[in-house]
Write a protein that holds these residues in place. Sequence first.
Motif, PDB file in Angstrom:
ATOM      1  N   ALA A 177       3.444 -71.941 -26.367  1.00 47.03           N
ATOM      2  CA  ALA A 177       4.091 -70.732 -26.882  1.00 47.03           C
ATOM      3  C   ALA A 177       3.160 -69.975 -27.828  1.00 47.03           C
ATOM      4  CB  ALA A 177       5.399 -71.085 -27.586  1.00 47.03           C
ATOM      5  N   ARG A 178       2.457 -70.698 -28.684  1.00 42.76           N
ATOM      6  CA  ARG A 178       1.543 -70.044 -29.634  1.00 42.76           C
ATOM      7  C   ARG A 178       0.386 -69.367 -28.899  1.00 42.76           C
ATOM      8  NH1 ARG A 178       1.721 -72.544 -34.897  1.00 42.76           N
ATOM      9  NH2 ARG A 178       0.059 -71.118 -35.498  1.00 42.76           N
ATOM     10  N   CYS A 179      -0.151 -70.025 -27.867  1.00 40.11           N
ATOM     11  CA  CYS A 179      -1.220 -69.399 -27.069  1.00 40.11           C
ATOM     12  C   CYS A 179      -0.699 -68.134 -26.388  1.00 40.11           C
ATOM     13  CB  CYS A 179      -1.754 -70.381 -26.031  1.00 40.11           C
ATOM     14  SG  CYS A 179      -2.805 -71.679 -26.713  1.00 40.11           S
ATOM     15  N   ALA A 180       0.506 -68.201 -25.838  1.00 38.71           N
ATOM     16  CA  ALA A 180       1.101 -67.038 -25.168  1.00 38.71           C
ATOM     17  C   ALA A 180       1.317 -65.888 -26.149  1.00 38.71           C
ATOM     18  CB  ALA A 180       2.418 -67.424 -24.507  1.00 38.71           C
ATOM     19  N   LEU A 181       1.786 -66.186 -27.355  1.00 39.90           N
ATOM     20  CA  LEU A 181       1.995 -65.128 -28.356  1.00 39.90           C
ATOM     21  C   LEU A 181       0.670 -64.513 -28.797  1.00 39.90           C
ATOM     22  CD1 LEU A 181       4.871 -66.610 -30.521  1.00 39.90           C
ATOM     23  CD2 LEU A 181       4.969 -64.594 -29.046  1.00 39.90           C
ATOM     24  N   GLY A 182      -0.378 -65.309 -28.887  1.00 41.55           N
ATOM     25  CA  GLY A 182      -1.704 -64.774 -29.213  1.00 41.55           C
ATOM     26  C   GLY A 182      -2.194 -63.822 -28.143  1.00 41.55           C
ATOM     27  N   TRP A 183      -1.992 -64.193 -26.869  1.00 41.68           N
ATOM     28  CA  TRP A 183      -2.354 -63.297 -25.768  1.00 41.68           C
ATOM     29  C   TRP A 183      -1.519 -62.027 -25.799  1.00 41.68           C
ATOM     30  CZ3 TRP A 183      -6.295 -62.417 -22.954  1.00 41.68           C
ATOM     31  CH2 TRP A 183      -7.200 -63.439 -22.638  1.00 41.68           C
ATOM     32  N   LEU A 184      -0.232 -62.165 -26.075  1.00 41.61           N
ATOM     33  CA  LEU A 184       0.634 -60.987 -26.144  1.00 41.61           C
ATOM     34  C   LEU A 184       0.168 -60.049 -27.256  1.00 41.61           C
ATOM     35  CD1 LEU A 184       3.209 -59.591 -25.033  1.00 41.61           C
ATOM     36  CD2 LEU A 184       4.469 -60.782 -26.839  1.00 41.61           C
ATOM     37  N   ALA A 185      -0.167 -60.601 -28.407  1.00 41.18           N
ATOM     38  CA  ALA A 185      -0.657 -59.783 -29.526  1.00 41.18           C
ATOM     39  C   ALA A 185      -1.948 -59.065 -29.148  1.00 41.18           C
ATOM     40  CB  ALA A 185      -0.869 -60.660 -30.762  1.00 41.18           C
ATOM     41  N   ALA A 186      -2.844 -59.753 -28.452  1.00 39.28           N
ATOM     42  CA  ALA A 186      -4.103 -59.129 -28.035  1.00 39.28           C
ATOM     43  C   ALA A 186      -3.846 -58.003 -27.038  1.00 39.28           C
ATOM     44  CB  ALA A 186      -5.034 -60.178 -27.427  1.00 39.28           C
ATOM     45  N   ARG A 187      -2.945 -58.231 -26.092  1.00 36.99           N
ATOM     46  CA  ARG A 187      -2.633 -57.189 -25.108  1.00 36.99           C
ATOM     47  C   ARG A 187      -1.922 -56.004 -25.766  1.00 36.99           C
ATOM     48  NH1 ARG A 187      -6.090 -57.452 -20.991  1.00 36.99           N
ATOM     49  NH2 ARG A 187      -6.053 -59.509 -20.023  1.00 36.99           N
ATOM     50  N   PHE A 188      -1.076 -56.277 -26.755  1.00 37.38           N
ATOM     51  CA  PHE A 188      -0.448 -55.179 -27.491  1.00 37.38           C
ATOM     52  C   PHE A 188      -1.503 -54.361 -28.225  1.00 37.38           C
ATOM     53  CE2 PHE A 188       3.895 -57.000 -27.198  1.00 37.38           C
ATOM     54  CZ  PHE A 188       4.566 -55.833 -26.880  1.00 37.38           C
ATOM     55  N   ALA A 189      -2.408 -55.020 -28.928  1.00 30.89           N
ATOM     56  CA  ALA A 189      -3.460 -54.313 -29.661  1.00 30.89           C
ATOM     57  C   ALA A 189      -4.331 -53.502 -28.708  1.00 30.89           C
ATOM     58  CB  ALA A 189      -4.303 -55.308 -30.450  1.00 30.89           C
ATOM     59  N   GLU A 190      -4.637 -54.070 -27.559  1.00 26.25           N
ATOM     60  CA  GLU A 190      -5.442 -53.377 -26.550  1.00 26.25           C
ATOM     61  C   GLU A 190      -4.756 -52.093 -26.085  1.00 26.25           C
ATOM     62  OE1 GLU A 190      -7.566 -54.841 -22.469  1.00 26.25           O
ATOM     63  OE2 GLU A 190      -5.396 -55.185 -22.605  1.00 26.25           O
ATOM     64  N   SER A 191      -3.417 -52.109 -26.020  1.00 27.59           N
ATOM     65  CA  SER A 191      -2.679 -50.945 -25.527  1.00 27.59           C
ATOM     66  C   SER A 191      -2.268 -49.969 -26.633  1.00 27.59           C
ATOM     67  CB  SER A 191      -1.431 -51.403 -24.766  1.00 27.59           C
ATOM     68  OG  SER A 191      -0.490 -51.958 -25.658  1.00 27.59           O
ATOM     69  N   GLY A 192      -2.645 -50.250 -27.876  1.00 28.27           N
ATOM     70  CA  GLY A 192      -2.310 -49.352 -28.975  1.00 28.27           C
ATOM     71  C   GLY A 192      -0.988 -49.672 -29.642  1.00 28.27           C
ATOM     72  N   ALA A 193      -0.346 -50.747 -29.231  1.00 28.39           N
ATOM     73  CA  ALA A 193       0.894 -51.199 -29.864  1.00 28.39           C
ATOM     74  C   ALA A 193       0.547 -52.371 -30.781  1.00 28.39           C
ATOM     75  CB  ALA A 193       1.904 -51.606 -28.799  1.00 28.39           C
ATOM     76  N   GLU A 194       1.567 -53.054 -31.280  1.00 27.94           N
ATOM     77  CA  GLU A 194       1.288 -54.110 -32.254  1.00 27.94           C
ATOM     78  C   GLU A 194       2.398 -55.155 -32.225  1.00 27.94           C
ATOM     79  OE1 GLU A 194       0.536 -54.030 -37.009  1.00 27.94           O
ATOM     80  OE2 GLU A 194       1.384 -52.233 -36.125  1.00 27.94           O
ATOM     81  N   LEU A 195       2.007 -56.390 -32.452  1.00 35.54           N
ATOM     82  CA  LEU A 195       2.965 -57.481 -32.594  1.00 35.54           C
ATOM     83  C   LEU A 195       2.991 -57.858 -34.063  1.00 35.54           C
ATOM     84  CD1 LEU A 195       4.838 -59.391 -30.998  1.00 35.54           C
ATOM     85  CD2 LEU A 195       2.943 -61.010 -30.906  1.00 35.54           C
ATOM     86  N   GLN A 196       4.140 -57.701 -34.695  1.00 35.59           N
ATOM     87  CA  GLN A 196       4.308 -58.040 -36.117  1.00 35.59           C
ATOM     88  C   GLN A 196       5.221 -59.253 -36.192  1.00 35.59           C
ATOM     89  OE1 GLN A 196       5.945 -54.452 -37.780  1.00 35.59           O
ATOM     90  NE2 GLN A 196       3.964 -53.430 -37.825  1.00 35.59           N
ATOM     91  N   GLY A 197       4.610 -60.426 -36.245  1.00 38.22           N
ATOM     92  CA  GLY A 197       5.406 -61.647 -36.213  1.00 38.22           C
ATOM     93  C   GLY A 197       6.063 -61.773 -34.864  1.00 38.22           C
ATOM     94  N   ARG A 198       7.389 -61.738 -34.834  1.00 37.72           N
ATOM     95  CA  ARG A 198       8.129 -61.828 -33.575  1.00 37.72           C
ATOM     96  C   ARG A 198       8.780 -60.501 -33.207  1.00 37.72           C
ATOM     97  NH1 ARG A 198       9.372 -66.687 -30.943  1.00 37.72           N
ATOM     98  NH2 ARG A 198       7.847 -68.212 -31.593  1.00 37.72           N
TER      99      ARG A 198
END
Length: 165
Positions: free
Chosen positions: A84-105
């Motif tokens: 789950a932690r690896c998946a959330l790290g990937w999600l955060a990276a993909r969000f940053a790449e697209s100009g969005a952001e993951l703030q915690g959950r």
Amino acid sequence: MTVLVDQRKSPGLITSPRAERVLCFLESCAGASEEALALLFPFYRQSLRILRGSGYALRCWKPGGEVFWCPMNKPLPTDDTYAARCALGWLAARFAESGAELQGRVAVLKNRQRLRVYVVPPVPPENEEPGLAVLLEKVVLPKGWYSVSAAQLPKMKLSDCVRKM
């Protein structure tokens, strides 16, 4: 299979602005894999050496799996939370790449819309507002939810792998 972790060190000083940017990203998403960091930071290797040497990040891994970097101010991944932690790290990276952001959950999209993020399984309770589910395995979600497969995040841009149910 158990999660292996580097030995802890007493925190020192970070004088590299690049390493500080990597650390801020790691702290915002509670850690990420090396491959996810490579997506955003061309200088990630040197920054991780600095962060590891100064005691601000720990390298965690399962034999044969992704190397996960955990900031010292977040709990270490366990056998149960590693995927789950690896998946959330990937999600955060993909969000940053697209100009969005993951703030915690909470995912904050470019249009400022906010979606609660869940790692599935376990399936969120039925009374929850629709959000974004990161699927570790195939699960049917209620109508109105967004989903993304954890297996697709390393291979595809966010816009190509998010689906609305």
